[in-house]
Design an enzyme around this catalytic site. Structure first.
Site: not given
Ligand SMILES: *[C@@H]1O[C@H](CO)[C@@H](O)[C@H](O)[C@H]1NC(C)=O
Ligand SMILES: *[C@@H]1O[C@H](CO)[C@@H](O)[C@H](O)[C@H]1NC(C)=O
Ligand SMILES: *[C@@H]1O[C@H](CO)[C@@H](O)[C@H](O)[C@H]1NC(C)=O
Ligand SMILES: *[C@@H]1O[C@H](CO)[C@@H](O)[C@H](O)[C@H]1NC(C)=O
Ligand SMILES: *[C@@H]1O[C@H](CO)[C@@H](O)[C@H](O)[C@H]1NC(C)=O
Ligand SMILES: *[C@@H]1O[C@H](CO)[C@@H](O)[C@H](O)[C@H]1NC(C)=O
Ligand SMILES: *[C@@H]1O[C@H](CO)[C@@H](O)[C@H](O)[C@H]1NC(C)=O
Ligand SMILES: *[C@@H]1O[C@H](CO)[C@@H](O)[C@H](O)[C@H]1NC(C)=O
Length: 395
Positions: A221, A244
Protein backbone atom coordinates in the site's frame (compact mmCIF):
# COMPACT_ATOMS: atom_id res chain seq x y z
CA UNK A 1 28.22 -16.83 11.19
CA UNK A 2 26.32 -16.70 14.48
CA UNK A 3 29.33 -15.44 16.42
CA UNK A 4 30.06 -12.88 13.68
CA UNK A 5 26.52 -11.61 14.03
CA UNK A 6 26.77 -11.56 17.81
CA UNK A 7 30.07 -9.73 17.52
CA UNK A 8 28.58 -7.13 15.16
CA UNK A 9 25.69 -6.71 17.50
CA UNK A 10 28.01 -6.33 20.50
CA UNK A 11 29.93 -3.62 18.62
CA UNK A 12 26.73 -1.80 17.72
CA UNK A 13 25.54 -2.07 21.28
CA UNK A 14 28.87 -0.91 22.70
CA UNK A 15 29.01 2.09 20.39
CA UNK A 16 25.41 2.86 21.19
CA UNK A 17 26.10 2.67 24.91
CA UNK A 18 29.13 4.92 24.49
CA UNK A 19 27.08 7.33 22.43
CA UNK A 20 24.18 7.32 24.83
CA UNK A 21 26.51 7.59 27.81
CA UNK A 22 28.28 10.54 26.26
CA UNK A 23 25.11 12.29 25.31
CA UNK A 24 23.00 11.61 28.31
CA UNK A 25 25.10 10.40 31.16
CA UNK A 26 24.34 7.02 32.69
CA UNK A 27 21.81 4.67 31.20
CA UNK A 28 20.66 1.67 33.13
CA UNK A 29 19.94 -1.38 30.98
CA UNK A 30 17.22 -3.87 31.82
CA UNK A 31 17.88 -7.12 29.98
CA UNK A 32 14.75 -9.15 29.12
CA UNK A 33 16.73 -12.36 29.74
CA UNK A 34 16.74 -11.44 33.42
CA UNK A 35 12.95 -11.32 33.40
CA UNK A 36 12.43 -14.90 32.24
CA UNK A 37 12.19 -14.16 28.51
CA UNK A 38 12.78 -17.25 26.35
CA UNK A 39 14.37 -16.71 22.94
CA UNK A 40 13.12 -19.92 21.32
CA UNK A 41 10.76 -18.33 18.80
CA UNK A 42 7.75 -20.08 20.35
CA UNK A 43 7.29 -19.16 24.03
CA UNK A 44 5.03 -16.14 24.52
CA UNK A 45 7.22 -13.40 26.02
CA UNK A 46 4.52 -10.73 26.44
CA UNK A 47 4.53 -10.84 30.25
CA UNK A 48 8.33 -10.74 30.47
CA UNK A 49 8.47 -7.76 28.11
CA UNK A 50 5.81 -5.86 30.05
CA UNK A 51 7.57 -6.52 33.35
CA UNK A 52 10.93 -5.30 32.07
CA UNK A 53 9.28 -2.25 30.48
CA UNK A 54 7.74 -1.32 33.81
CA UNK A 55 11.13 -1.42 35.54
CA UNK A 56 12.87 0.65 32.84
CA UNK A 57 9.99 3.14 32.77
CA UNK A 58 9.99 3.57 36.52
CA UNK A 59 13.76 3.95 36.75
CA UNK A 60 14.45 7.47 37.97
CA UNK A 61 17.11 8.17 35.38
CA UNK A 62 17.59 6.95 31.87
CA UNK A 63 16.39 3.38 31.62
CA UNK A 64 16.62 1.11 28.62
CA UNK A 65 15.11 -2.27 27.84
CA UNK A 66 17.58 -4.58 26.19
CA UNK A 67 16.41 -7.40 23.92
CA UNK A 68 19.51 -9.40 22.92
CA UNK A 69 19.82 -11.35 19.64
CA UNK A 70 17.50 -14.34 19.40
CA UNK A 71 13.97 -15.01 18.26
CA UNK A 72 11.13 -13.97 20.58
CA UNK A 73 7.48 -14.77 20.11
CA UNK A 74 5.41 -11.96 21.58
CA UNK A 75 1.69 -11.15 21.52
CA UNK A 76 0.20 -7.62 21.77
CA UNK A 77 2.19 -5.49 24.19
CA UNK A 78 1.46 -1.93 25.24
CA UNK A 79 4.50 -0.01 26.50
CA UNK A 80 2.87 2.84 28.33
CA UNK A 81 4.21 5.97 30.06
CA UNK A 82 4.60 8.43 31.49
CA UNK A 83 8.05 7.25 32.58
CA UNK A 84 10.27 8.76 35.26
CA UNK A 85 13.16 9.56 32.89
CA UNK A 86 14.02 9.08 29.24
CA UNK A 87 13.45 5.52 28.15
CA UNK A 88 14.86 3.31 25.41
CA UNK A 89 14.25 -0.05 23.87
CA UNK A 90 17.22 -1.68 22.17
CA UNK A 91 15.94 -4.45 19.93
CA UNK A 92 18.85 -6.66 18.95
CA UNK A 93 16.71 -9.68 18.19
CA UNK A 94 13.81 -10.80 16.04
CA UNK A 95 10.33 -10.29 17.47
CA UNK A 96 7.68 -12.58 16.00
CA UNK A 97 3.94 -11.96 16.13
CA UNK A 98 1.59 -14.94 16.34
CA UNK A 99 0.62 -15.83 12.76
CA UNK A 100 -3.03 -16.39 13.68
CA UNK A 101 -4.81 -13.03 13.47
CA UNK A 102 -7.56 -14.13 15.85
CA UNK A 103 -4.95 -14.18 18.64
CA UNK A 104 -5.00 -10.35 18.77
CA UNK A 105 -7.40 -8.49 20.97
CA UNK A 106 -6.21 -4.99 20.06
CA UNK A 107 -5.50 -3.09 16.86
CA UNK A 108 -1.77 -2.97 17.43
CA UNK A 109 1.00 -5.43 18.10
CA UNK A 110 3.82 -3.34 19.63
CA UNK A 111 2.33 -0.11 20.99
CA UNK A 112 4.16 2.81 22.65
CA UNK A 113 1.86 5.32 24.37
CA UNK A 114 2.13 8.52 26.39
CA UNK A 115 5.92 8.60 26.48
CA UNK A 116 8.30 11.55 26.41
CA UNK A 117 11.95 11.05 25.34
CA UNK A 118 11.73 7.59 23.82
CA UNK A 119 14.44 5.87 21.78
CA UNK A 120 13.83 2.64 19.89
CA UNK A 121 16.92 1.23 18.18
CA UNK A 122 19.20 -1.76 17.92
CA UNK A 123 18.91 -3.11 14.38
CA UNK A 124 16.31 -5.72 15.25
CA UNK A 125 13.32 -6.91 13.24
CA UNK A 126 9.60 -7.02 13.89
CA UNK A 127 8.07 -9.86 11.90
CA UNK A 128 4.29 -9.42 11.76
CA UNK A 129 3.80 -12.81 10.04
CA UNK A 130 1.01 -11.33 7.96
CA UNK A 131 0.67 -14.07 5.33
CA UNK A 132 -2.37 -15.75 6.92
CA UNK A 133 -4.07 -12.40 7.60
CA UNK A 134 -3.65 -11.22 3.98
CA UNK A 135 -5.54 -14.29 2.79
CA UNK A 136 -8.68 -13.34 4.71
CA UNK A 137 -11.41 -11.89 2.58
CA UNK A 138 -10.93 -8.11 2.71
CA UNK A 139 -10.75 -8.29 6.46
CA UNK A 140 -10.43 -4.63 7.30
CA UNK A 141 -13.94 -4.04 6.00
CA UNK A 142 -15.60 -7.06 7.50
CA UNK A 143 -16.87 -7.06 11.07
CA UNK A 144 -16.93 -10.84 11.24
CA UNK A 145 -13.15 -10.89 10.76
CA UNK A 146 -10.56 -10.44 13.48
CA UNK A 147 -9.16 -6.91 13.71
CA UNK A 148 -5.79 -6.96 12.06
CA UNK A 149 -3.09 -5.26 14.11
CA UNK A 150 -0.63 -2.57 13.07
CA UNK A 151 2.89 -3.83 13.74
CA UNK A 152 4.35 -0.78 15.51
CA UNK A 153 2.22 2.03 16.82
CA UNK A 154 3.13 5.30 18.56
CA UNK A 155 0.33 7.21 20.29
CA UNK A 156 1.05 10.54 22.01
CA UNK A 157 4.80 10.05 22.00
CA UNK A 158 7.00 13.16 22.08
CA UNK A 159 10.72 13.81 21.51
CA UNK A 160 11.43 10.38 20.14
CA UNK A 161 14.04 8.79 17.92
CA UNK A 162 13.36 5.53 16.13
CA UNK A 163 16.53 4.27 14.50
CA UNK A 164 17.61 1.04 12.78
CA UNK A 165 14.38 -0.91 13.08
CA UNK A 166 12.96 -3.32 10.46
CA UNK A 167 9.35 -4.31 9.95
CA UNK A 168 8.49 -7.35 7.84
CA UNK A 169 5.14 -8.63 6.62
CA UNK A 170 2.78 -6.67 8.82
CA UNK A 171 -0.78 -7.95 9.05
CA UNK A 172 -2.12 -4.42 8.56
CA UNK A 173 -0.11 -1.13 8.61
CA UNK A 174 3.57 -1.47 9.43
CA UNK A 175 3.95 1.73 11.48
CA UNK A 176 1.37 4.25 12.72
CA UNK A 177 2.24 7.61 14.29
CA UNK A 178 -0.70 9.30 16.00
CA UNK A 179 -0.81 12.34 18.28
CA UNK A 180 2.99 12.58 18.29
CA UNK A 181 5.37 15.55 18.29
CA UNK A 182 9.08 15.82 17.47
CA UNK A 183 9.57 12.24 16.38
CA UNK A 184 12.48 11.26 14.12
CA UNK A 185 12.81 8.05 12.15
CA UNK A 186 16.09 7.03 10.55
CA UNK A 187 17.26 3.79 8.95
CA UNK A 188 13.85 2.20 8.94
CA UNK A 189 13.53 -0.83 6.68
CA UNK A 190 10.01 -1.94 5.76
CA UNK A 191 9.17 -4.90 3.58
CA UNK A 192 6.02 -6.74 2.51
CA UNK A 193 4.97 -8.07 -0.92
CA UNK A 194 3.41 -5.75 -3.51
CA UNK A 195 0.12 -7.67 -3.30
CA UNK A 196 -0.27 -7.63 0.51
CA UNK A 197 -3.46 -5.64 1.27
CA UNK A 198 -3.52 -2.55 3.53
CA UNK A 199 0.12 -2.80 4.54
CA UNK A 200 0.88 0.94 4.57
CA UNK A 201 4.52 1.59 5.44
CA UNK A 202 4.31 4.62 7.74
CA UNK A 203 0.97 6.29 8.41
CA UNK A 204 0.90 9.65 10.18
CA UNK A 205 -2.11 11.43 11.67
CA UNK A 206 -2.68 14.30 14.14
CA UNK A 207 1.05 14.78 14.60
CA UNK A 208 3.64 17.46 14.01
CA UNK A 209 7.39 17.79 13.74
CA UNK A 210 7.91 14.35 12.19
CA UNK A 211 11.09 13.55 10.25
CA UNK A 212 11.71 10.41 8.24
CA UNK A 213 15.04 9.92 6.50
CA UNK A 214 17.48 7.34 5.13
CA UNK A 215 14.86 4.61 4.95
CA UNK A 216 13.69 1.92 2.54
CA UNK A 217 10.04 1.02 2.18
CA UNK A 218 8.59 -1.70 -0.05
CA UNK A 219 5.03 -2.75 0.61
CA UNK A 220 1.52 -3.42 -0.72
CA UNK A 221 0.00 0.00 0.00
CA UNK A 222 1.30 3.57 0.53
CA UNK A 223 4.98 3.80 1.47
CA UNK A 224 4.10 6.83 3.59
CA UNK A 225 0.61 8.28 4.11
CA UNK A 226 -0.17 11.57 5.86
CA UNK A 227 -3.70 11.97 7.14
CA UNK A 228 -5.68 14.75 8.76
CA UNK A 229 -4.02 16.75 11.54
CA UNK A 230 -0.53 16.24 10.15
CA UNK A 231 1.68 19.32 10.20
CA UNK A 232 5.35 19.95 9.58
CA UNK A 233 6.72 16.70 8.19
CA UNK A 234 10.09 16.29 6.46
CA UNK A 235 10.84 13.18 4.44
CA UNK A 236 14.24 12.76 2.83
CA UNK A 237 16.37 10.04 1.29
CA UNK A 238 13.57 7.49 1.26
CA UNK A 239 13.44 4.68 -1.29
CA UNK A 240 9.87 3.60 -2.07
CA UNK A 241 8.96 0.47 -4.04
CA UNK A 242 6.97 -1.57 -4.48
CA UNK A 243 4.00 0.36 -3.11
CA UNK A 244 1.53 3.15 -3.80
CA UNK A 245 3.94 6.05 -3.30
CA UNK A 246 4.05 8.86 -0.78
CA UNK A 247 0.56 10.20 -0.20
CA UNK A 248 -1.14 13.12 1.43
CA UNK A 249 -4.61 11.78 2.17
CA UNK A 250 -6.98 10.52 1.50
CA UNK A 251 -8.70 13.62 2.90
CA UNK A 252 -12.14 15.15 2.66
CA UNK A 253 -14.39 12.50 4.17
CA UNK A 254 -14.84 14.61 7.30
CA UNK A 255 -15.29 18.34 7.77
CA UNK A 256 -12.12 20.04 8.96
CA UNK A 257 -9.60 17.62 7.49
CA UNK A 258 -6.29 19.37 7.14
CA UNK A 259 -2.64 18.74 6.39
CA UNK A 260 -0.12 21.58 6.40
CA UNK A 261 3.59 21.69 5.61
CA UNK A 262 5.19 18.62 4.07
CA UNK A 263 8.61 18.52 2.42
CA UNK A 264 9.56 15.41 0.44
CA UNK A 265 13.14 15.60 -0.77
CA UNK A 266 15.80 13.37 -2.35
CA UNK A 267 13.60 10.32 -2.74
CA UNK A 268 13.47 7.47 -5.26
CA UNK A 269 10.35 5.65 -6.40
CA UNK A 270 10.79 2.36 -8.26
CA UNK A 271 7.96 0.42 -9.87
CA UNK A 272 5.30 2.01 -7.68
CA UNK A 273 1.70 2.53 -8.83
CA UNK A 274 2.00 6.21 -7.83
CA UNK A 275 4.79 8.61 -6.97
CA UNK A 276 3.96 11.78 -5.06
CA UNK A 277 0.24 11.89 -4.51
CA UNK A 278 -2.41 14.15 -2.97
CA UNK A 279 -5.88 12.64 -2.80
CA UNK A 280 -9.26 13.86 -1.62
CA UNK A 281 -12.68 12.27 -1.99
CA UNK A 282 -15.21 13.99 -4.25
CA UNK A 283 -17.30 14.77 -1.22
CA UNK A 284 -18.54 18.20 -0.03
CA UNK A 285 -16.58 18.43 3.23
CA UNK A 286 -14.62 21.55 4.10
CA UNK A 287 -10.90 21.32 4.74
CA UNK A 288 -7.48 22.49 3.67
CA UNK A 289 -4.25 20.97 2.41
CA UNK A 290 -1.40 23.40 1.88
CA UNK A 291 2.30 24.11 1.74
CA UNK A 292 3.82 21.02 0.17
CA UNK A 293 7.17 20.77 -1.59
CA UNK A 294 8.21 17.68 -3.56
CA UNK A 295 11.81 18.20 -4.60
CA UNK A 296 14.72 16.27 -6.16
CA UNK A 297 12.85 13.06 -6.83
CA UNK A 298 13.75 10.23 -9.19
CA UNK A 299 10.94 8.14 -10.67
CA UNK A 300 11.77 4.75 -12.18
CA UNK A 301 8.83 3.21 -14.08
CA UNK A 302 6.18 4.79 -11.87
CA UNK A 303 2.45 4.62 -12.71
CA UNK A 304 1.41 8.17 -11.82
CA UNK A 305 4.63 9.99 -10.97
CA UNK A 306 2.86 13.25 -10.07
CA UNK A 307 -0.80 13.01 -9.14
CA UNK A 308 -3.13 15.38 -7.35
CA UNK A 309 -6.63 13.94 -7.46
CA UNK A 310 -9.70 15.51 -5.89
CA UNK A 311 -11.94 12.80 -7.27
CA UNK A 312 -10.26 9.92 -5.49
CA UNK A 313 -12.31 6.78 -5.85
CA UNK A 314 -10.39 3.57 -5.31
CA UNK A 315 -13.51 1.35 -5.22
CA UNK A 316 -16.07 2.70 -7.72
CA UNK A 317 -18.77 3.73 -7.72
CA UNK A 318 -18.26 6.75 -5.40
CA UNK A 319 -20.66 9.61 -4.82
CA UNK A 320 -19.59 11.97 -7.59
CA UNK A 321 -20.07 15.28 -5.83
CA UNK A 322 -17.33 17.90 -5.68
CA UNK A 323 -14.66 18.29 -3.06
CA UNK A 324 -14.78 21.47 -0.95
CA UNK A 325 -11.28 20.90 0.38
CA UNK A 326 -9.00 23.79 -0.61
CA UNK A 327 -5.56 22.77 -1.84
CA UNK A 328 -2.91 25.49 -2.11
CA UNK A 329 0.83 26.09 -2.35
CA UNK A 330 2.00 22.83 -3.90
CA UNK A 331 5.44 22.90 -5.52
CA UNK A 332 7.05 20.16 -7.59
CA UNK A 333 10.75 20.87 -8.27
CA UNK A 334 13.25 18.74 -10.15
CA UNK A 335 11.36 15.53 -10.65
CA UNK A 336 12.76 13.25 -13.33
CA UNK A 337 12.78 9.69 -14.63
CA UNK A 338 10.25 7.42 -16.27
CA UNK A 339 6.50 7.03 -16.15
CA UNK A 340 5.00 3.62 -16.86
CA UNK A 341 1.80 5.29 -18.07
CA UNK A 342 1.20 7.86 -20.78
CA UNK A 343 -0.21 10.47 -18.38
CA UNK A 344 2.75 11.38 -16.19
CA UNK A 345 1.31 14.47 -14.50
CA UNK A 346 -2.29 14.64 -13.26
CA UNK A 347 -3.63 17.71 -11.48
CA UNK A 348 -7.35 17.08 -11.09
CA UNK A 349 -8.70 19.76 -8.76
CA UNK A 350 -12.16 20.63 -7.57
CA UNK A 351 -14.44 22.80 -9.73
CA UNK A 352 -15.81 24.38 -6.53
CA UNK A 353 -12.39 25.02 -4.95
CA UNK A 354 -9.75 25.28 -7.70
CA UNK A 355 -6.22 24.52 -6.49
CA UNK A 356 -4.23 27.68 -5.82
CA UNK A 357 -0.55 28.28 -6.49
CA UNK A 358 0.52 24.91 -7.87
CA UNK A 359 4.04 25.22 -9.28
CA UNK A 360 5.82 22.82 -11.63
CA UNK A 361 9.53 23.51 -12.00
CA UNK A 362 12.05 21.40 -13.93
CA UNK A 363 10.00 18.31 -14.62
CA UNK A 364 11.61 15.75 -16.89
CA UNK A 365 9.56 12.59 -17.18
CA UNK A 366 9.76 10.18 -20.10
CA UNK A 367 7.80 7.20 -21.32
CA UNK A 368 8.78 4.10 -23.25
CA UNK A 369 5.27 3.22 -24.47
CA UNK A 370 4.23 3.05 -28.12
CA UNK A 371 1.36 5.56 -27.95
CA UNK A 372 3.40 8.72 -28.16
CA UNK A 373 5.12 10.94 -25.62
CA UNK A 374 4.00 11.54 -22.01
CA UNK A 375 1.20 13.98 -21.35
CA UNK A 376 -0.15 16.07 -18.50
CA UNK A 377 -3.77 16.45 -17.50
CA UNK A 378 -5.14 19.42 -15.54
CA UNK A 379 -8.48 20.65 -14.36
CA UNK A 380 -9.26 23.68 -12.21
CA UNK A 381 -5.62 24.44 -11.39
CA UNK A 382 -4.19 27.87 -10.73
CA UNK A 383 -0.43 28.13 -10.78
CA UNK A 384 2.61 28.21 -13.01
CA UNK A 385 5.21 26.10 -14.79
CA UNK A 386 8.87 27.12 -15.05
CA UNK A 387 12.10 25.64 -16.36
CA UNK A 388 12.29 22.40 -18.30
CA UNK A 389 8.92 20.73 -18.78
CA UNK A 390 8.30 17.19 -20.02
CA UNK A 391 5.43 16.47 -20.39
CA UNK A 392 4.38 19.87 -21.79
CA UNK A 393 2.65 21.56 -18.84
CA UNK A 394 -1.11 21.91 -18.64
CA UNK A 395 -1.13 24.80 -16.14
C1 LIG B 1 21.13 -10.32 33.18
O1 LIG B 1 21.26 -11.19 32.07
C2 LIG B 1 22.53 -11.22 31.51
C3 LIG B 1 22.46 -12.08 30.23
O2 LIG B 1 21.68 -13.22 30.45
C4 LIG B 1 23.55 -11.73 32.54
O3 LIG B 1 24.84 -11.76 31.98
C5 LIG B 1 23.51 -10.83 33.75
O4 LIG B 1 24.32 -11.33 34.77
C6 LIG B 1 22.10 -10.70 34.29
N1 LIG B 1 22.06 -9.68 35.31
C7 LIG B 1 21.43 -9.87 36.48
C8 LIG B 1 21.46 -8.72 37.43
O5 LIG B 1 20.88 -10.91 36.75
C1 LIG C 1 19.19 11.37 31.30
O1 LIG C 1 19.28 11.90 29.99
C2 LIG C 1 19.09 13.29 29.93
C3 LIG C 1 19.09 13.69 28.48
O2 LIG C 1 18.15 12.93 27.77
C4 LIG C 1 20.16 13.99 30.72
O3 LIG C 1 19.94 15.38 30.68
C5 LIG C 1 20.15 13.50 32.14
O4 LIG C 1 21.26 14.02 32.83
C6 LIG C 1 20.22 11.98 32.23
N1 LIG C 1 19.97 11.57 33.59
C7 LIG C 1 20.81 10.78 34.26
C8 LIG C 1 20.43 10.44 35.65
O5 LIG C 1 21.82 10.35 33.72
C1 LIG D 1 -16.31 -11.69 5.85
O1 LIG D 1 -15.35 -12.64 6.26
C2 LIG D 1 -15.82 -13.98 6.30
C3 LIG D 1 -14.74 -14.86 6.89
O2 LIG D 1 -13.49 -14.60 6.26
C4 LIG D 1 -16.22 -14.38 4.87
O3 LIG D 1 -16.74 -15.69 4.87
C5 LIG D 1 -17.27 -13.41 4.35
O4 LIG D 1 -17.55 -13.69 2.99
C6 LIG D 1 -16.76 -11.98 4.44
N1 LIG D 1 -17.81 -11.05 4.04
C7 LIG D 1 -17.58 -10.02 3.23
C8 LIG D 1 -18.73 -9.10 2.97
O5 LIG D 1 -16.48 -9.81 2.71
C1 LIG E 1 15.14 15.22 15.33
O1 LIG E 1 15.95 15.79 14.31
C2 LIG E 1 15.99 17.21 14.34
C3 LIG E 1 16.72 17.67 13.11
O2 LIG E 1 17.84 16.95 12.89
C4 LIG E 1 16.64 17.65 15.66
O3 LIG E 1 16.68 19.05 15.72
C5 LIG E 1 15.81 17.11 16.81
O4 LIG E 1 16.41 17.42 18.04
C6 LIG E 1 15.67 15.61 16.70
N1 LIG E 1 14.76 15.15 17.73
C7 LIG E 1 15.00 14.06 18.45
C8 LIG E 1 14.02 13.73 19.50
O5 LIG E 1 15.98 13.33 18.26
C1 LIG F 1 11.91 20.76 7.32
O1 LIG F 1 12.89 21.36 6.51
C2 LIG F 1 12.70 22.75 6.37
C3 LIG F 1 13.72 23.25 5.36
O2 LIG F 1 14.97 22.76 5.63
C4 LIG F 1 12.82 23.41 7.74
O3 LIG F 1 12.61 24.79 7.63
C5 LIG F 1 11.78 22.81 8.67
O4 LIG F 1 11.94 23.32 9.97
C6 LIG F 1 11.93 21.30 8.71
N1 LIG F 1 10.85 20.73 9.50
C7 LIG F 1 11.06 19.72 10.33
C8 LIG F 1 9.88 19.13 10.99
O5 LIG F 1 12.17 19.27 10.54
C1 LIG G 1 19.95 15.68 -1.08
O1 LIG G 1 21.01 15.12 -1.84
C2 LIG G 1 22.02 16.10 -2.14
C3 LIG G 1 22.99 15.44 -3.09
O2 LIG G 1 23.27 14.15 -2.71
C4 LIG G 1 22.64 16.56 -0.84
O3 LIG G 1 23.60 17.55 -1.12
C5 LIG G 1 21.57 17.16 0.06
O4 LIG G 1 22.13 17.48 1.32
C6 LIG G 1 20.45 16.17 0.25
N1 LIG G 1 19.39 16.80 0.99
C7 LIG G 1 18.72 16.19 1.95
C8 LIG G 1 17.67 16.96 2.62
O5 LIG G 1 18.96 15.04 2.29
C1 LIG H 1 0.56 30.05 0.60
O1 LIG H 1 1.84 30.65 0.51
C2 LIG H 1 1.77 32.07 0.69
C3 LIG H 1 3.16 32.62 0.36
O2 LIG H 1 4.14 31.94 1.04
C4 LIG H 1 1.34 32.37 2.09
O3 LIG H 1 1.25 33.74 2.32
C5 LIG H 1 -0.04 31.74 2.33
O4 LIG H 1 -0.41 31.88 3.67
C6 LIG H 1 0.00 30.25 1.99
N1 LIG H 1 -1.34 29.68 2.07
C7 LIG H 1 -1.71 28.85 3.03
C8 LIG H 1 -3.12 28.38 2.99
O5 LIG H 1 -0.97 28.46 3.91
C1 LIG I 1 -5.98 32.29 -10.10
O1 LIG I 1 -5.32 33.29 -9.35
C2 LIG I 1 -5.56 34.58 -9.80
C3 LIG I 1 -4.68 35.52 -9.01
O2 LIG I 1 -4.79 35.28 -7.64
C4 LIG I 1 -7.04 34.90 -9.62
O3 LIG I 1 -7.30 36.20 -10.12
C5 LIG I 1 -7.85 33.88 -10.38
O4 LIG I 1 -9.22 34.08 -10.15
C6 LIG I 1 -7.48 32.48 -9.98
N1 LIG I 1 -8.16 31.50 -10.79
C7 LIG I 1 -8.82 30.48 -10.27
C8 LIG I 1 -9.37 29.50 -11.25
O5 LIG I 1 -8.93 30.31 -9.08
Amino acid sequence: MGSKLAFGWACLLTSLMVLVTEVRGQVKFFNVMNYSAVADGATDNSQAFLKVWKEACEWKGNGSVLIPPGSYMVNSVRFEGPCKGSVGVVIGGLLKAPADPSKFSTDSWINFRYIDQLTVSGGGTLDGQGQVAWGLNDCNKNSSCPRLPTTLRFDFVTNAWIDHVSSLNSKNNHIVIFGCENLNMTHIYISAPANSPNTDGIKIGSSHGIRISSSTIGTGDDCIAMLSGTKDVNISNVFCGPGHGISIGSLGKNNGDNVDGVLVQNCTFRGTSDGVRIKTWAFPSLGTASNFIFQDIFMDQVGNPIILDQEYCPYPPCSQQTSLLQISNVTYINIWGSSSAKVAVTLRCSASKPCQNVVLEDINLGYRGRDGPVTALCSHVNGSANGHQSPPPCI
